[in-house]
Write a protein that holds these residues in place. Structure first.
Motif, PDB file in Angstrom:
ATOM      1  N   PRO A 139      25.406  30.962 -26.094  1.00  0.00           N
ATOM      2  CA  PRO A 139      26.416  30.038 -26.612  1.00  0.00           C
ATOM      3  C   PRO A 139      25.836  29.036 -27.620  1.00  0.00           C
ATOM      4  O   PRO A 139      25.644  27.855 -27.319  1.00  0.00           O
ATOM      5  CB  PRO A 139      26.922  29.335 -25.348  1.00  0.00           C
ATOM      6  N   VAL A 140      25.553  29.526 -28.810  1.00  0.00           N
ATOM      7  CA  VAL A 140      24.968  28.683 -29.851  1.00  0.00           C
ATOM      8  C   VAL A 140      25.730  28.913 -31.153  1.00  0.00           C
ATOM      9  O   VAL A 140      26.136  30.037 -31.458  1.00  0.00           O
ATOM     10  CB  VAL A 140      23.454  28.967 -30.021  1.00  0.00           C
ATOM     11  N   ALA A 196      32.014  31.109 -27.820  1.00  0.00           N
ATOM     12  CA  ALA A 196      30.745  30.985 -27.096  1.00  0.00           C
ATOM     13  C   ALA A 196      30.978  30.739 -25.613  1.00  0.00           C
ATOM     14  O   ALA A 196      30.299  31.328 -24.760  1.00  0.00           O
ATOM     15  CB  ALA A 196      29.919  29.848 -27.693  1.00  0.00           C
ATOM     16  N   LEU A 197      31.946  29.874 -25.283  1.00  0.00           N
ATOM     17  CA  LEU A 197      32.211  29.556 -23.879  1.00  0.00           C
ATOM     18  C   LEU A 197      32.855  30.725 -23.131  1.00  0.00           C
ATOM     19  O   LEU A 197      32.777  30.775 -21.904  1.00  0.00           O
ATOM     20  CB  LEU A 197      33.105  28.311 -23.784  1.00  0.00           C
ATOM     21  N   ARG A 198      33.454  31.645 -23.872  1.00  0.00           N
ATOM     22  CA  ARG A 198      33.995  32.861 -23.239  1.00  0.00           C
ATOM     23  C   ARG A 198      32.905  33.895 -22.981  1.00  0.00           C
ATOM     24  O   ARG A 198      33.186  34.984 -22.468  1.00  0.00           O
ATOM     25  CB  ARG A 198      35.080  33.483 -24.118  1.00  0.00           C
ATOM     26  N   GLY A 199      31.682  33.579 -23.367  1.00  0.00           N
ATOM     27  CA  GLY A 199      30.581  34.514 -23.151  1.00  0.00           C
ATOM     28  C   GLY A 199      30.444  35.555 -24.236  1.00  0.00           C
ATOM     29  O   GLY A 199      29.769  36.575 -24.042  1.00  0.00           O
ATOM     30  N   GLU A 200      31.053  35.302 -25.409  1.00  0.00           N
ATOM     31  CA  GLU A 200      31.041  36.295 -26.481  1.00  0.00           C
ATOM     32  C   GLU A 200      29.924  36.085 -27.488  1.00  0.00           C
ATOM     33  O   GLU A 200      29.828  36.794 -28.484  1.00  0.00           O
ATOM     34  CB  GLU A 200      32.406  36.316 -27.187  1.00  0.00           C
ATOM     35  N   GLY A 201      29.073  35.088 -27.219  1.00  0.00           N
ATOM     36  CA  GLY A 201      27.862  34.943 -28.021  1.00  0.00           C
ATOM     37  C   GLY A 201      27.954  34.011 -29.200  1.00  0.00           C
ATOM     38  O   GLY A 201      28.907  33.233 -29.344  1.00  0.00           O
ATOM     39  N   PRO A 202      26.936  34.069 -30.069  1.00  0.00           N
ATOM     40  CA  PRO A 202      26.779  33.088 -31.149  1.00  0.00           C
ATOM     41  C   PRO A 202      27.622  33.405 -32.384  1.00  0.00           C
ATOM     42  O   PRO A 202      28.176  34.495 -32.530  1.00  0.00           O
ATOM     43  CB  PRO A 202      25.292  33.202 -31.483  1.00  0.00           C
ATOM     44  N   THR A 203      27.672  32.425 -33.278  1.00  0.00           N
ATOM     45  CA  THR A 203      28.364  32.560 -34.558  1.00  0.00           C
ATOM     46  C   THR A 203      27.502  31.914 -35.646  1.00  0.00           C
ATOM     47  O   THR A 203      26.893  30.872 -35.418  1.00  0.00           O
ATOM     48  CB  THR A 203      29.732  31.845 -34.522  1.00  0.00           C
ATOM     49  N   LEU A 204      27.472  32.550 -36.814  1.00  0.00           N
ATOM     50  CA  LEU A 204      26.819  31.975 -37.990  1.00  0.00           C
ATOM     51  C   LEU A 204      27.908  31.508 -38.956  1.00  0.00           C
ATOM     52  O   LEU A 204      28.746  32.302 -39.387  1.00  0.00           O
ATOM     53  CB  LEU A 204      25.916  33.005 -38.673  1.00  0.00           C
ATOM     54  N   ILE A 205      27.902  30.231 -39.270  1.00  0.00           N
ATOM     55  CA  ILE A 205      28.884  29.650 -40.184  1.00  0.00           C
ATOM     56  C   ILE A 205      28.150  29.060 -41.382  1.00  0.00           C
ATOM     57  O   ILE A 205      27.251  28.233 -41.222  1.00  0.00           O
ATOM     58  CB  ILE A 205      29.707  28.547 -39.489  1.00  0.00           C
ATOM     59  N   GLU A 206      28.523  29.502 -42.561  1.00  0.00           N
ATOM     60  CA  GLU A 206      27.966  28.960 -43.804  1.00  0.00           C
ATOM     61  C   GLU A 206      29.026  28.073 -44.445  1.00  0.00           C
ATOM     62  O   GLU A 206      30.125  28.531 -44.751  1.00  0.00           O
ATOM     63  CB  GLU A 206      27.596  30.104 -44.748  1.00  0.00           C
ATOM     64  N   VAL A 207      28.709  26.794 -44.602  1.00  0.00           N
ATOM     65  CA  VAL A 207      29.630  25.872 -45.265  1.00  0.00           C
ATOM     66  C   VAL A 207      29.097  25.585 -46.666  1.00  0.00           C
ATOM     67  O   VAL A 207      27.943  25.200 -46.832  1.00  0.00           O
ATOM     68  CB  VAL A 207      29.832  24.568 -44.458  1.00  0.00           C
TER      69      VAL A 207
END
Length: 327
Positions: free
Chosen positions: A173-174, A231-242
């Protein structure tokens, strides 16, 4: 229904977001003045990136989540509870500086009570640390996420790739947020990346990647909020580019006129997220000129009080330089 209402944000919440952006800007501007007058040694600026920082911070749980900011993230740490006085104590390197007691350079944020995890001067070291916090959350079955930021230059470092790979394999969860201001100090984006976008790298690590307008505070809020829920659903990380704009030089020791055209600097100044968000609030009846003036007055009072307090505060005793130093 306007955009902030569709996201479940109240008028008070979006006003608080605006105030946090404005506070970060006014503190940053004051630190530049103090630096140029020889009173503080160094400034590395958040100007132009406050919108993305505030949008993201307000999408997190500021009572539970952990943030691992990089050196430009003044608005993030203000949103998470650091005060103007504490920021100024750090800028002046005074004994009361909560980050390090004046031992580190400014913008090396760290405050345990607000779950702001200490960073260091080598860029990107915070990425694997954020993954470690997320691993702890998973192992202890706790409902928090870790949120880590970095510049696009950092996405070329080994720490970035190792951190994303580990997080992807273990579905941690990151949330990784790259603040792409298109310059790694003086090196333009075209000389940093062979791929079109930093977010293109996400697929290699088994996570979704998004590239969004970092000047759009509410869009950043929406995407980070969805990443947190995922993440809290256990589906893992995300990469966000702003995609953001660096209004100032890299730091107070840099002259960006040596590598940026005047037309580019003008474009950057004309794409400032602060007046854009103020205009949105005014258009939607949340902010008027009188309220805006009152907010500005209140913030300048905070900045002045913080400056006066920090300038008068004592320095640490010289022998304290050896405290917490390990052989």
């Amino acid at each position: 229904m306007n955009k902030h209402e569709s996201l479940g944000l109240t008028e008070n919440q979006v006003l608080e977001m605006y105030e946090t952006m404005l506070l970060a800007r006014k503190l940053d501007e004051r630190m530049w003045l103090l630096n140029r007058s020889g009173k503080i040694p160094f400034v590395i600026s958040c100007q132009g990136q406050e919108g993305a920082q505030v949008g993201a911070a307000f999408a997190l749980d500021r009572n539970e989540d952990y943030v691992l900011p990089y050196y430009r993230d003044l608005a993030v740490v203000l949103a998470f509870g650091m005060t103007p006085k504490e920021i100024m104590l750090s800028a002046f390197a005074k004994a009361e500086d909560p980050n390090s007691g004046g031992r580190q350079m400014p913008s090396h944020f760290g405050q345990k009570k607000n779950r702001i995890v200490t960073g260091s001067s080598p860029v990107t070291t915070q990425v694997p640390h954020a993954v470690g916090f997320a691993l702890a959350a998973k192992m202890e079955k706790r409902d928090f996420v870790s949120f880590v930021t970095f510049g696009e230059g950092s996405s070329n470092q080994g720490d970035f790739h190792e951190g994303l790979n580990f997080a992807g394999v273990h579905k941690l969860p990151v949330i990784f947020m790259c603040e792409n201001n298109k310059y790694a100090i003086s090196v333009p984006l075209s000389k940093q990346l062979a791929c079109e976008k930093v977010s293109d790298r996400a697929i290699g690590y088994g996570m979704p990647g998004f590239t969004i307008d970092g000047d759009d505070v509410l869009e950043v809020y929406r995407v980070v909020k969805e990443a947190r829920e995922r993440a809290l659903r256990g589906e893992g990380p995300t990469l966000i580019e702003v995609l953001v704009h660096r209004i100032t030089a890299h730091s107070s020791d840099d002259d960006d006129k040596a590598y940026r055209e005047a037309s580019e600097l003008e474009y950057v100044r004309n794409n400032d997220p602060l007046p854009k968000f103020a205009a949105y609030l005014k258009t939607n009846g949340v902010l008027d000129e009188q309220t805006d003036a009152e907010i500005n007055k209140k913030i300048m009072q905070l900045v002045n009080e913080a400056t006066d307090y920090a300038e008068a505060a004592p320095y640490a005793n010289p022998e304290h330089a050896l405290t917490h130093v390990y052989e």
